[in-house]
Every structure is written in C-alpha cells, then in structure tokens.
Design a protein around this motif. Structure first.
Motif, PDB file in Angstrom:
ATOM      1  N   SER A   1      44.693  85.877  33.715  1.00  0.00           N
ATOM      2  CA  SER A   1      43.894  87.063  32.023  1.00  0.00           C
ATOM      3  C   SER A   1      43.035  87.402  33.128  1.00  0.00           C
ATOM      4  O   SER A   1      42.107  87.186  33.457  1.00  0.00           O
ATOM      5  N   ARG A   2      42.980  89.305  32.429  1.00  0.00           N
ATOM      6  CA  ARG A   2      42.151  90.267  32.476  1.00  0.00           C
ATOM      7  C   ARG A   2      40.945  89.692  32.070  1.00  0.00           C
ATOM      8  O   ARG A   2      39.500  89.901  32.987  1.00  0.00           O
ATOM      9  N   GLU A   3      40.265  88.504  31.143  1.00  0.00           N
ATOM     10  CA  GLU A   3      38.821  88.775  30.657  1.00  0.00           C
ATOM     11  C   GLU A   3      38.271  87.374  31.721  1.00  0.00           C
ATOM     12  O   GLU A   3      36.998  87.174  31.568  1.00  0.00           O
ATOM     13  N   ASP A   4      39.441  86.250  31.977  1.00  0.00           N
ATOM     14  CA  ASP A   4      38.864  85.183  32.896  1.00  0.00           C
ATOM     15  C   ASP A   4      38.598  85.865  33.834  1.00  0.00           C
ATOM     16  O   ASP A   4      37.642  84.947  34.325  1.00  0.00           O
ATOM     17  N   ARG A   5      39.450  86.964  34.265  1.00  0.00           N
ATOM     18  CA  ARG A   5      39.057  86.911  35.482  1.00  0.00           C
ATOM     19  C   ARG A   5      37.644  88.240  35.974  1.00  0.00           C
ATOM     20  O   ARG A   5      36.639  87.928  36.491  1.00  0.00           O
ATOM     21  N   ILE A   6      37.920  88.209  34.928  1.00  0.00           N
ATOM     22  CA  ILE A   6      36.090  89.644  34.903  1.00  0.00           C
ATOM     23  C   ILE A   6      35.323  88.266  34.350  1.00  0.00           C
ATOM     24  O   ILE A   6      33.897  87.934  35.169  1.00  0.00           O
ATOM     25  N   LYS A   7      35.124  87.048  33.636  1.00  0.00           N
ATOM     26  CA  LYS A   7      34.292  85.516  33.090  1.00  0.00           C
ATOM     27  C   LYS A   7      33.434  85.220  35.264  1.00  0.00           C
ATOM     28  O   LYS A   7      32.790  85.439  35.057  1.00  0.00           O
ATOM     29  N   LEU A   8      35.266  85.287  35.651  1.00  0.00           N
ATOM     30  CA  LEU A   8      34.878  84.702  36.610  1.00  0.00           C
ATOM     31  C   LEU A   8      33.725  85.319  38.088  1.00  0.00           C
ATOM     32  O   LEU A   8      32.914  84.629  38.622  1.00  0.00           O
ATOM     33  N   LEU A   9      33.927  86.352  38.018  1.00  0.00           N
ATOM     34  CA  LEU A   9      33.502  87.440  39.403  1.00  0.00           C
ATOM     35  C   LEU A   9      32.613  87.401  38.434  1.00  0.00           C
ATOM     36  O   LEU A   9      31.462  88.175  39.607  1.00  0.00           O
ATOM     37  N   GLU A  10      32.085  87.651  37.262  1.00  0.00           N
ATOM     38  CA  GLU A  10      30.784  88.248  36.746  1.00  0.00           C
ATOM     39  C   GLU A  10      29.853  87.019  36.958  1.00  0.00           C
ATOM     40  O   GLU A  10      28.681  86.736  37.483  1.00  0.00           O
ATOM     41  N   ALA A  11      30.315  85.318  36.774  1.00  0.00           N
ATOM     42  CA  ALA A  11      29.631  84.646  37.273  1.00  0.00           C
ATOM     43  C   ALA A  11      29.417  84.337  38.702  1.00  0.00           C
ATOM     44  O   ALA A  11      28.322  83.426  38.816  1.00  0.00           O
ATOM     45  N   PHE A  12      30.079  83.950  39.573  1.00  0.00           N
ATOM     46  CA  PHE A  12      29.574  84.443  41.210  1.00  0.00           C
ATOM     47  C   PHE A  12      29.004  85.472  41.033  1.00  0.00           C
ATOM     48  O   PHE A  12      28.027  84.814  41.860  1.00  0.00           O
ATOM     49  N   ASN A  13      28.843  86.483  40.998  1.00  0.00           N
ATOM     50  CA  ASN A  13      28.240  87.666  41.519  1.00  0.00           C
ATOM     51  C   ASN A  13      26.906  87.397  40.348  1.00  0.00           C
ATOM     52  O   ASN A  13      25.627  87.290  40.973  1.00  0.00           O
ATOM     53  N   LEU A  14      27.138  86.778  39.484  1.00  0.00           N
ATOM     54  CA  LEU A  14      25.624  87.242  38.597  1.00  0.00           C
ATOM     55  C   LEU A  14      24.686  86.269  38.211  1.00  0.00           C
ATOM     56  O   LEU A  14      24.048  85.759  38.101  1.00  0.00           O
ATOM     57  N   HIS A  15      25.983  85.059  38.428  1.00  0.00           N
ATOM     58  CA  HIS A  15      24.648  83.959  37.815  1.00  0.00           C
ATOM     59  C   HIS A  15      25.152  82.594  38.719  1.00  0.00           C
ATOM     60  O   HIS A  15      25.760  81.346  38.164  1.00  0.00           O
ATOM     61  N   TRP A  16      25.805  82.772  39.866  1.00  0.00           N
ATOM     62  CA  TRP A  16      26.121  81.800  41.269  1.00  0.00           C
ATOM     63  C   TRP A  16      25.141  80.754  40.681  1.00  0.00           C
ATOM     64  O   TRP A  16      26.037  79.062  41.142  1.00  0.00           O
ATOM     65  N   GLN A  17      23.946  80.619  40.257  1.00  0.00           N
ATOM     66  CA  GLN A  17      22.756  79.568  40.207  1.00  0.00           C
ATOM     67  C   GLN A  17      23.874  77.649  39.438  1.00  0.00           C
ATOM     68  O   GLN A  17      23.101  77.916  40.047  1.00  0.00           O
ATOM     69  N   ASP A  18      23.811  78.728  38.590  1.00  0.00           N
ATOM     70  CA  ASP A  18      24.383  77.839  37.725  1.00  0.00           C
ATOM     71  C   ASP A  18      25.505  77.045  37.933  1.00  0.00           C
ATOM     72  O   ASP A  18      25.989  76.239  37.131  1.00  0.00           O
ATOM     73  N   TRP A  19      26.528  77.471  38.934  1.00  0.00           N
ATOM     74  CA  TRP A  19      27.493  77.173  39.418  1.00  0.00           C
ATOM     75  C   TRP A  19      28.595  77.256  38.278  1.00  0.00           C
ATOM     76  O   TRP A  19      29.688  76.334  38.307  1.00  0.00           O
ATOM     77  N   SER A  20      28.559  77.679  36.915  1.00  0.00           N
ATOM     78  CA  SER A  20      29.148  77.907  36.049  1.00  0.00           C
ATOM     79  C   SER A  20      30.660  78.293  36.961  1.00  0.00           C
ATOM     80  O   SER A  20      31.854  77.971  35.942  1.00  0.00           O
ATOM     81  N   TYR A  21      30.893  79.316  37.489  1.00  0.00           N
ATOM     82  CA  TYR A  21      32.431  79.955  38.041  1.00  0.00           C
ATOM     83  C   TYR A  21      33.342  78.664  38.453  1.00  0.00           C
ATOM     84  O   TYR A  21      34.433  78.524  39.127  1.00  0.00           O
ATOM     85  N   ARG A  22      32.596  77.577  38.899  1.00  0.00           N
ATOM     86  CA  ARG A  22      33.689  75.956  39.774  1.00  0.00           C
ATOM     87  C   ARG A  22      34.181  76.448  38.574  1.00  0.00           C
ATOM     88  O   ARG A  22      35.078  75.418  38.439  1.00  0.00           O
ATOM     89  N   ASP A  23      33.990  75.851  37.184  1.00  0.00           N
ATOM     90  CA  ASP A  23      34.999  75.280  36.009  1.00  0.00           C
ATOM     91  C   ASP A  23      35.639  76.498  35.733  1.00  0.00           C
ATOM     92  O   ASP A  23      35.557  75.841  33.471  1.00  0.00           O
ATOM     93  N   ILE A  24      35.457  77.323  35.895  1.00  0.00           N
ATOM     94  CA  ILE A  24      36.712  78.332  35.413  1.00  0.00           C
ATOM     95  C   ILE A  24      37.905  78.075  34.714  1.00  0.00           C
ATOM     96  O   ILE A  24      38.534  78.115  33.703  1.00  0.00           O
ATOM     97  N   VAL A  25      38.662  77.011  35.320  1.00  0.00           N
ATOM     98  CA  VAL A  25      39.526  76.070  35.253  1.00  0.00           C
ATOM     99  C   VAL A  25      39.564  74.858  34.459  1.00  0.00           C
ATOM    100  O   VAL A  25      38.290  74.033  35.011  1.00  0.00           O
ATOM    101  N   PRO A  26      40.034  73.878  33.581  1.00  0.00           N
ATOM    102  CA  PRO A  26      39.974  72.809  33.895  1.00  0.00           C
ATOM    103  C   PRO A  26      40.299  72.042  34.579  1.00  0.00           C
ATOM    104  O   PRO A  26      41.018  72.407  35.525  1.00  0.00           O
ATOM    105  N   VAL A  27      39.602  70.734  35.455  1.00  0.00           N
ATOM    106  CA  VAL A  27      39.545  70.179  36.881  1.00  0.00           C
ATOM    107  C   VAL A  27      39.206  68.889  36.649  1.00  0.00           C
ATOM    108  O   VAL A  27      38.995  67.794  35.474  1.00  0.00           O
ATOM    109  N   GLY A  28      39.989  67.966  38.174  1.00  0.00           N
ATOM    110  CA  GLY A  28      40.301  66.479  37.413  1.00  0.00           C
ATOM    111  C   GLY A  28      39.063  65.467  38.749  1.00  0.00           C
ATOM    112  O   GLY A  28      38.720  64.840  37.950  1.00  0.00           O
TER     113      GLY A  28
END
Length: 274
Positions: free
Chosen positions: A198-225
């Motif tokens: 989705s567009r919304e999730d892609r925006i969330k991903l790129l903003e998390a990676f570019n603006l908040h990479w220190q908290d690593w939240s972009y890594r959990d953009i999808v459910p992981v095992g």
C-alpha cells in the motif's frame, strides 16, 4: 563442507543447481541465504557505469545474512579467529565464510566475489547490493519512485530492501559472479515479493528508514518470523568504535585488544546499517 569432484564441477558449469546446491549447503547452516540471478538482469536496470563486466547469461549469486548469522557464524568466528584491525569484525566473518565456501566447493571455477563494503578505484561500490537483491527476487527494493503522489516535496528519500520472511532484519553481504557458468532459459527471473504493497505503508517505511533509522522500526514494517537476538541488537546499536570493547566485555576478545581506527565501512555502519 562438501568437497566437489572434477566430475561434479563439469556438471555445475551447466547447471544453476550445481552451484546453488553446494553453496547453499555450505552457507545456509551458517545463517546465510543464497539467491541466483543472471548478470543481465542486474545490468538491465542500471546505467553502464555500474554494469558488471560479464555476459548477460553469466550466473551470479547474491548472499544475504539472516538473523541467525550472528549466533551461527559470527560468534563462533570470534572464538576461533584473530580479528584483523581496523577491518570490521562482521565483514571479516562474512569474507571468511564466503571465501571458504567458494574455495572448497568450486576449486576449479573462476568466481568474482564482491563484498558490500568494497569500493572500486573510482570510489563506486563494487556492486549495488539492494539492486542485486531485488532483481534476484530475494527482497523488494522500495524506492521513492514506488510512492505515488509523494508527500515529501523535493526531499530525497533513500530506498530500502524488505525481505518477505525477515522484513528489515537482514543484510546483503556479497555478490558472486561465476564467470564461466552460462545460464540458459531454465533460470526465469522471479518478481520480488511485494510485501509493502500500500501507498500508506510505503510512506511509513521510507519515513521510518530515512528519519528514524535509529529505532529500527522500519525493520518491522511487515510481520517477521525471526529478528535479531538481544545480543545482536546490542552489538549493532553500539557505535563502531566501541564494538571491540563490547566483544571484550563478552569474553570474545583478549582484554589487551586495542581499539581500531574508524574505517569507512564502520562509518557506514554507524549510520545504522547492520
């Protein structure tokens, strides 16, 4: 690791599985993932200045490290090897694992091994890791151009790969080009799994990676095992110049080990690339 006979080598020259099978047997148990691609897939999406100097049908393999690599390869490597300063310890581990697998499995093949931290004399990277992962189908490389009606104005947003099983909890470590292995139509280019659709999730991903990479939240953009272990998170959260001291505190390096100078590779990791 399995030894390969001359007869097996002849078969591997004509077969993708003849390469991927032995290579996977060596590296998967160490926490790596291997994905084949044709050089032409990679070159077709890049300008000539970034092309690999091999025929389009030459076999290449991209090597990823999964969350398991830290415990299955890196920590054992530290216990049995001497760290060479000022190189990054994880890079040394990856080089050891990959070069050992190549030399033992393919002693008679020409293999151009390129690591993610290596630069050409022109200062360009030896390969574009995220592009290689995308065209191989291993992970989707989400870029600014993948977002319609962008909300960032003229701001540059850097792209990031997301793995269907590990989300952002992985790294692209190496590209192997088997110079004398030509691949036929049996290897069909897969589409990378579009797990952030989705567009919304892609925006969330790129903003998390570019603006908040220190908290690593972009890594959990999808459910992981599987994610990084707590010890692995501590290691990659530690500034590169302090990581040897951390390893000494874990009892994995001699107490008298000196601090390294900060290398370009370590400076890159200081920007959050673990």
């Amino acid at each position: 690791m399995p030894r390969v006979t001359n007869a097996t080598m002849a078969a591997s020259s004509a077969s993708v599985e003849g390469v991927i099978g032995p290579l996977g047997s060596c590296l998967t148990k160490l926490g790596f993932e291997v994905c084949p691609l044709k050089v032409g897939w990679y070159n077709s999406v890049l300008p000539p200045s970034f092309h690999l100097p091999y025929p389009d049908d030459a076999l290449a393999v991209v090597v990823l490290s999964t969350p398991a690599m830290f415990e299955q390869a890196f920590l054992p490597f530290l216990e049995h090897s001497s760290i060479q300063k000022p190189s990054d310890p994880v890079d040394q581990c990856v080089r050891h694992c990959v070069s050992t697998a190549v030399s033992q499995c393919f002693p008679e093949l020409k293999v151009d091994v390129r690591y993610d931290y290596e630069l050409l004399p022109s200062r360009k990277p030896k390969f574009l890791a995220q592009t290689a992962a995308h065209v191989s189908g291993a992970a989707f490389y989400y870029q600014q151009s993948d977002v319609t009606d962008q909300p960032w104005g003229g701001r540059k947003m850097f792209g990031v790969c997301i793995h269907p099983s590990f989300g952002g909890w992985f790294a692209i470590r190496a590209l192997l080009v088997f110079e004398d292995v030509a691949v036929g139509p049996e290897l069909v280019q897969p589409d990378p799994p579009d797990c952030v659709a989705s567009r919304e999730d892609r925006i969330k991903l790129l903003e998390a990676f570019n603006l908040h990479w220190q908290d690593w939240s972009y890594r959990d953009i999808v459910p992981v095992g599987q994610t990084y272990s707590e010890r692995q998170k501590e290691y990659f959260s530690t500034p590169p110049a302090q990581r040897l001291a951390l390893l000494r505190s874990w009892g994995l390096l001699p107490k008298e080990e000196a601090q390294p100078d900060l290398s370009p590779c370590e400076q890159n990791q200081a920007n959050g690339h673990g």
